[in-house]
Design a protein around this motif. Structure first.
Motif, PDB file in Angstrom:
ATOM      1  N   LEU A   4       0.836  -1.201   0.035  1.00  0.00           N
ATOM      2  CA  LEU A   4       0.068  -0.141  -0.061  1.00  0.00           C
ATOM      3  C   LEU A   4       0.855   1.144  -0.019  1.00  0.00           C
ATOM      4  O   LEU A   4       1.670   1.276   0.944  1.00  0.00           O
ATOM      5  N   PRO A   5       0.693   2.078  -0.878  1.00  0.00           N
ATOM      6  CA  PRO A   5       1.445   3.469  -1.089  1.00  0.00           C
ATOM      7  C   PRO A   5       1.388   4.239   0.284  1.00  0.00           C
ATOM      8  O   PRO A   5       0.131   4.313   0.485  1.00  0.00           O
ATOM      9  N   ARG A  20      -2.263   6.563   3.732  1.00  0.00           N
ATOM     10  CA  ARG A  20      -1.924   5.383   2.656  1.00  0.00           C
ATOM     11  C   ARG A  20      -3.228   5.340   1.708  1.00  0.00           C
ATOM     12  O   ARG A  20      -4.404   5.791   2.034  1.00  0.00           O
ATOM     13  N   ILE A  21      -2.877   4.726   0.452  1.00  0.00           N
ATOM     14  CA  ILE A  21      -3.788   4.714  -0.636  1.00  0.00           C
ATOM     15  C   ILE A  21      -4.420   3.422  -0.510  1.00  0.00           C
ATOM     16  O   ILE A  21      -3.441   2.255  -0.635  1.00  0.00           O
ATOM     17  N   ARG A  22      -5.505   3.117  -0.311  1.00  0.00           N
ATOM     18  CA  ARG A  22      -6.134   1.879  -0.204  1.00  0.00           C
ATOM     19  C   ARG A  22      -7.353   1.975  -1.356  1.00  0.00           C
ATOM     20  O   ARG A  22      -8.268   2.362  -1.122  1.00  0.00           O
ATOM     21  N   GLU A  23      -7.284   0.979  -2.239  1.00  0.00           N
ATOM     22  CA  GLU A  23      -8.084   0.823  -3.458  1.00  0.00           C
ATOM     23  C   GLU A  23      -8.519   2.399  -3.774  1.00  0.00           C
ATOM     24  O   GLU A  23      -7.414   3.022  -4.398  1.00  0.00           O
ATOM     25  N   SER A  24      -9.600   2.808  -3.864  1.00  0.00           N
ATOM     26  CA  SER A  24      -9.863   4.172  -4.478  1.00  0.00           C
ATOM     27  C   SER A  24      -9.821   5.203  -3.389  1.00  0.00           C
ATOM     28  O   SER A  24     -10.472   6.337  -3.661  1.00  0.00           O
ATOM     29  N   LEU A  57       0.100  12.950  -3.002  1.00  0.00           N
ATOM     30  CA  LEU A  57      -0.854  12.132  -3.762  1.00  0.00           C
ATOM     31  C   LEU A  57      -0.813  12.549  -5.213  1.00  0.00           C
ATOM     32  O   LEU A  57      -0.967  11.791  -6.075  1.00  0.00           O
ATOM     33  N   LEU A  58      -0.331  13.692  -5.407  1.00  0.00           N
ATOM     34  CA  LEU A  58      -0.395  14.160  -6.976  1.00  0.00           C
ATOM     35  C   LEU A  58       1.016  13.387  -7.608  1.00  0.00           C
ATOM     36  O   LEU A  58       0.623  12.779  -8.624  1.00  0.00           O
ATOM     37  N   GLN A  59       1.955  13.207  -6.813  1.00  0.00           N
ATOM     38  CA  GLN A  59       3.114  12.397  -7.345  1.00  0.00           C
ATOM     39  C   GLN A  59       2.622  10.908  -7.789  1.00  0.00           C
ATOM     40  O   GLN A  59       3.049  10.318  -8.792  1.00  0.00           O
ATOM     41  N   HIS A  60       2.020  10.367  -6.653  1.00  0.00           N
ATOM     42  CA  HIS A  60       1.477   8.965  -6.934  1.00  0.00           C
ATOM     43  C   HIS A  60       0.514   8.985  -7.928  1.00  0.00           C
ATOM     44  O   HIS A  60       0.611   7.955  -8.717  1.00  0.00           O
ATOM     45  N   LYS A  61      -0.338  10.021  -8.053  1.00  0.00           N
ATOM     46  CA  LYS A  61      -1.525   9.699  -8.937  1.00  0.00           C
ATOM     47  C   LYS A  61      -0.650   9.594 -10.432  1.00  0.00           C
ATOM     48  O   LYS A  61      -1.005   8.976 -11.393  1.00  0.00           O
ATOM     49  N   MET A  62       0.386  10.410 -10.641  1.00  0.00           N
ATOM     50  CA  MET A  62       1.071  10.868 -11.799  1.00  0.00           C
ATOM     51  C   MET A  62       1.941   9.330 -12.162  1.00  0.00           C
ATOM     52  O   MET A  62       2.013   8.859 -13.400  1.00  0.00           O
ATOM     53  N   GLU A  63       2.428   8.594 -11.111  1.00  0.00           N
ATOM     54  CA  GLU A  63       3.084   7.587 -11.358  1.00  0.00           C
ATOM     55  C   GLU A  63       2.075   6.434 -11.916  1.00  0.00           C
ATOM     56  O   GLU A  63       2.401   5.642 -12.743  1.00  0.00           O
ATOM     57  N   HIS A  67      -1.179  10.414 -17.548  1.00  0.00           N
ATOM     58  CA  HIS A  67      -2.275  11.232 -18.174  1.00  0.00           C
ATOM     59  C   HIS A  67      -3.152  11.824 -17.200  1.00  0.00           C
ATOM     60  O   HIS A  67      -4.055  12.591 -17.654  1.00  0.00           O
ATOM     61  N   ALA A  68      -3.264  11.858 -15.972  1.00  0.00           N
ATOM     62  CA  ALA A  68      -3.967  12.153 -14.888  1.00  0.00           C
ATOM     63  C   ALA A  68      -3.966  13.662 -14.777  1.00  0.00           C
ATOM     64  O   ALA A  68      -2.849  14.134 -15.163  1.00  0.00           O
ATOM     65  N   LEU A  69      -5.118  14.299 -14.713  1.00  0.00           N
ATOM     66  CA  LEU A  69      -5.051  15.722 -14.421  1.00  0.00           C
ATOM     67  C   LEU A  69      -4.927  16.048 -13.105  1.00  0.00           C
ATOM     68  O   LEU A  69      -5.588  15.477 -12.008  1.00  0.00           O
TER      69      LEU A  69
END
Length: 74
Positions: A4-5, A20-24, A57-63, A67-69
């Motif tokens: 889990l990130p 932590r990021i868990r599922e959504s 969160l933004l960094q992880h989302k980009m990883e 193409h995420a905004l």
């Protein structure tokens, strides 16, 4: 067990907050507290204040999705 990130923030006096990021969802816990999901208002506040949590969160989302905004802030 799946990875889990996780982000841990350390504060004076040995206090730490863990995210932590868990599922959504994004979950939060103090060093000895129960986990709870951040709601939309919690998330918006992090983004508005440009906290370390928002940056992570933004960094992880980009990883996860290059193409995420970035989230729209009112």
């Amino acid at each position: 067990m799946d990875y889990l990130p996780t982000l841990t923030l350390h504060f004076p006096g040995g206090v730490k907050n863990v995210y932590r990021i868990r599922e959504s969802s994004v979950e939060f816990s103090t060093q000895n507290g129960a986990w709870r999901a951040l709601d939309a208002d919690d998330m918006q506040l992090h983004y508005l204040l440009q906290t370390e949590v928002a940056k992570w969160l933004l960094q992880h989302k980009m990883e996860m999705n290059p193409h995420a905004l970035e989230p729209k802030v009112a």
